[in-house]
Design a protein around this motif. Sequence first.
Motif, short mmCIF file in Angstrom:
data_model
loop_
_atom_site.label_atom_id
_atom_site.label_comp_id
_atom_site.label_asym_id
_atom_site.label_seq_id
_atom_site.Cartn_x
_atom_site.Cartn_y
_atom_site.Cartn_z
N GLN A 101 0.84 -1.21 0.00
CA GLN A 101 0.00 0.00 0.00
C GLN A 101 0.87 1.26 0.00
O GLN A 101 0.56 2.24 -0.68
N GLU A 102 1.98 1.22 0.75
CA GLU A 102 2.90 2.36 0.76
C GLU A 102 3.54 2.56 -0.60
O GLU A 102 3.72 3.69 -1.06
N PHE A 103 3.88 1.46 -1.26
CA PHE A 103 4.46 1.56 -2.61
C PHE A 103 3.47 2.25 -3.56
O PHE A 103 3.84 3.16 -4.30
N VAL A 104 2.23 1.80 -3.55
CA VAL A 104 1.22 2.38 -4.44
C VAL A 104 1.06 3.87 -4.16
O VAL A 104 1.03 4.70 -5.09
N ASN A 105 0.94 4.23 -2.89
CA ASN A 105 0.74 5.63 -2.52
C ASN A 105 1.90 6.50 -3.01
O ASN A 105 1.69 7.58 -3.59
N ASN A 106 3.14 6.04 -2.79
CA ASN A 106 4.30 6.84 -3.16
C ASN A 106 4.55 6.86 -4.66
O ASN A 106 4.89 7.90 -5.23
N ILE A 107 4.35 5.73 -5.32
CA ILE A 107 4.55 5.69 -6.77
C ILE A 107 3.55 6.61 -7.46
O ILE A 107 3.90 7.36 -8.38
N PRO A 168 10.27 0.67 -21.99
CA PRO A 168 10.54 1.31 -20.70
C PRO A 168 9.83 0.61 -19.53
O PRO A 168 8.60 0.58 -19.48
N PHE A 169 10.59 0.03 -18.63
CA PHE A 169 10.02 -0.56 -17.43
C PHE A 169 11.09 -0.67 -16.36
O PHE A 169 12.28 -0.67 -16.64
N VAL A 170 10.61 -0.73 -15.12
CA VAL A 170 11.51 -0.87 -13.97
C VAL A 170 10.95 -1.97 -13.07
O VAL A 170 9.75 -1.98 -12.77
N LEU A 171 11.82 -2.89 -12.66
CA LEU A 171 11.44 -3.89 -11.67
C LEU A 171 11.67 -3.28 -10.29
O LEU A 171 12.71 -2.68 -10.04
N ILE A 172 10.71 -3.47 -9.41
CA ILE A 172 10.85 -2.95 -8.06
C ILE A 172 10.81 -4.10 -7.07
O ILE A 172 10.10 -5.09 -7.29
N ASP A 173 11.62 -4.01 -6.03
CA ASP A 173 11.74 -4.99 -4.96
C ASP A 173 12.71 -6.12 -5.30
O ASP A 173 13.47 -6.56 -4.45
N ARG A 174 12.71 -6.63 -6.54
CA ARG A 174 13.67 -7.68 -6.92
C ARG A 174 14.11 -7.45 -8.35
O ARG A 174 13.60 -6.59 -9.05
N TYR A 175 15.06 -8.25 -8.80
CA TYR A 175 15.60 -8.07 -10.15
C TYR A 175 15.94 -9.42 -10.76
O TYR A 175 15.92 -10.45 -10.08
N PHE A 313 12.39 -4.41 13.90
CA PHE A 313 12.26 -4.75 12.48
C PHE A 313 13.23 -3.94 11.64
O PHE A 313 13.80 -2.94 12.09
N ILE A 314 13.40 -4.38 10.41
CA ILE A 314 14.20 -3.66 9.42
C ILE A 314 13.24 -2.81 8.59
O ILE A 314 12.30 -3.35 7.99
N LYS A 315 13.47 -1.52 8.56
CA LYS A 315 12.57 -0.60 7.85
C LYS A 315 13.12 -0.26 6.47
O LYS A 315 14.24 0.22 6.34
N GLN A 316 12.32 -0.52 5.45
CA GLN A 316 12.67 -0.11 4.09
C GLN A 316 12.25 1.34 3.87
O GLN A 316 11.25 1.78 4.43
N ASP A 317 12.99 2.05 3.04
CA ASP A 317 12.64 3.42 2.69
C ASP A 317 11.76 3.38 1.44
O ASP A 317 12.24 3.51 0.31
N ILE A 318 10.47 3.16 1.64
CA ILE A 318 9.55 2.98 0.52
C ILE A 318 9.45 4.23 -0.34
O ILE A 318 9.38 4.16 -1.57
N ALA A 319 9.46 5.39 0.30
CA ALA A 319 9.37 6.65 -0.46
C ALA A 319 10.55 6.80 -1.41
O ALA A 319 10.39 7.15 -2.58
N GLU A 320 11.76 6.52 -0.92
CA GLU A 320 12.95 6.66 -1.76
C GLU A 320 12.97 5.60 -2.85
O GLU A 320 13.34 5.89 -4.00
N CYS A 321 12.57 4.37 -2.53
CA CYS A 321 12.48 3.31 -3.56
C CYS A 321 11.53 3.74 -4.67
O CYS A 321 11.82 3.58 -5.86
N SER A 322 10.39 4.30 -4.29
CA SER A 322 9.38 4.72 -5.26
C SER A 322 9.89 5.87 -6.12
O SER A 322 9.71 5.89 -7.33
N LYS A 323 10.53 6.82 -5.47
CA LYS A 323 11.06 7.99 -6.19
C LYS A 323 12.11 7.57 -7.22
O LYS A 323 12.08 8.01 -8.37
#
Length: 362
Positions: A101-107, A168-175, A313-323
Amino acid sequence: MKNEPLYQQIKNKIKEQIQSGKLRVGDRVPSEKELTEKFHVSQITTKNALAGLAEEGIVERIKGKGTFVCESSLTTSIRQPNKPKGLIGLILPSMKTRIEQEFVNNIEKYVSQTGHNLIIKITRESQFEEADAIEMFREMDVKGMIIFPTEKETYNDAVLRLTLDKFPFVLIDRYMENILTYSVTSENEAGTYEAISYLINKGHKNIGLISPIITNTVTHERARGFENAFLKRKTTINKNLWLTLSFNEIAQSKTPKLIRDFLLNKPEMTAVFTMNAELALYTHLAISSLKKEIGRKIELLTFDPLGISGISFIKQDIAECSKKTVELLLEQIEGTYKPKRIYVPVELKISESVEILETIIT
């Protein structure tokens, strides 16, 4: 203008950021102290600048929280404009987790800032649905795609075709490990290494791992980070304390019992690390179900927040990943094709009152 008062110059700078879309409605404006440090002026000057913007109805000052861009003639004029530049497709396996949900919001936020519109397709962890979504988006003439791949052992042929076509495409989270594409992922290995090192430094020697089958880049990197924390200390890893679950075993009706049985059979285990928040929840349920039996303490640590107080927990920077993802996609849309892999730092968040989950194991 150099002849303008300093507070007016600062007001104009903030207005420019709003007009460019860098600051949007609801965004926090830098504080008086932050502006003072940035522009090397007195705090009275920055206070006057923010007060002036508030008087014009451009920002709202909320005591104890900060200053925020609000709805105004200035922000309304920004959002009307020009015809949208085109569509961007987002494909993801589900929207059931907080991270998704955070990914969708930021993307959506960053795509919107580029002047494009976002359309979303949920695949429900089906590679057939994923392939259909890619084909559908291409028929819709989208300008580019952002793909959060399904959790499967192999990548979809439809994704490979996008690579061959240089679409044009980008894989997010894995590659794709052996194929160079544009991708953005968190620093999975470094984050897990730090988390396991933290547990080892606390005195834990027998640390369990609960993971989906280790097939994709995310699980590989996190497993490697786990191993390296032991190897760099020349400490033996007990992989009998690893529980890997097939994809069809991961469900609320099955997983807690599997984890419960695993914990019962590993009396030496004092801590457990889970690969994601879903497995952490099932582990928490399994541990809780054992509280009435006679046993020991188990410390739980996971990747991504579980939403239960006391668990680190380990916190991912979802906003930066999305940007970064949107920036890489825009680069391709504008005609540059130089595939690259971006890693975004993560942060280990230790709970102030770490909950040591007490479990009685017979």
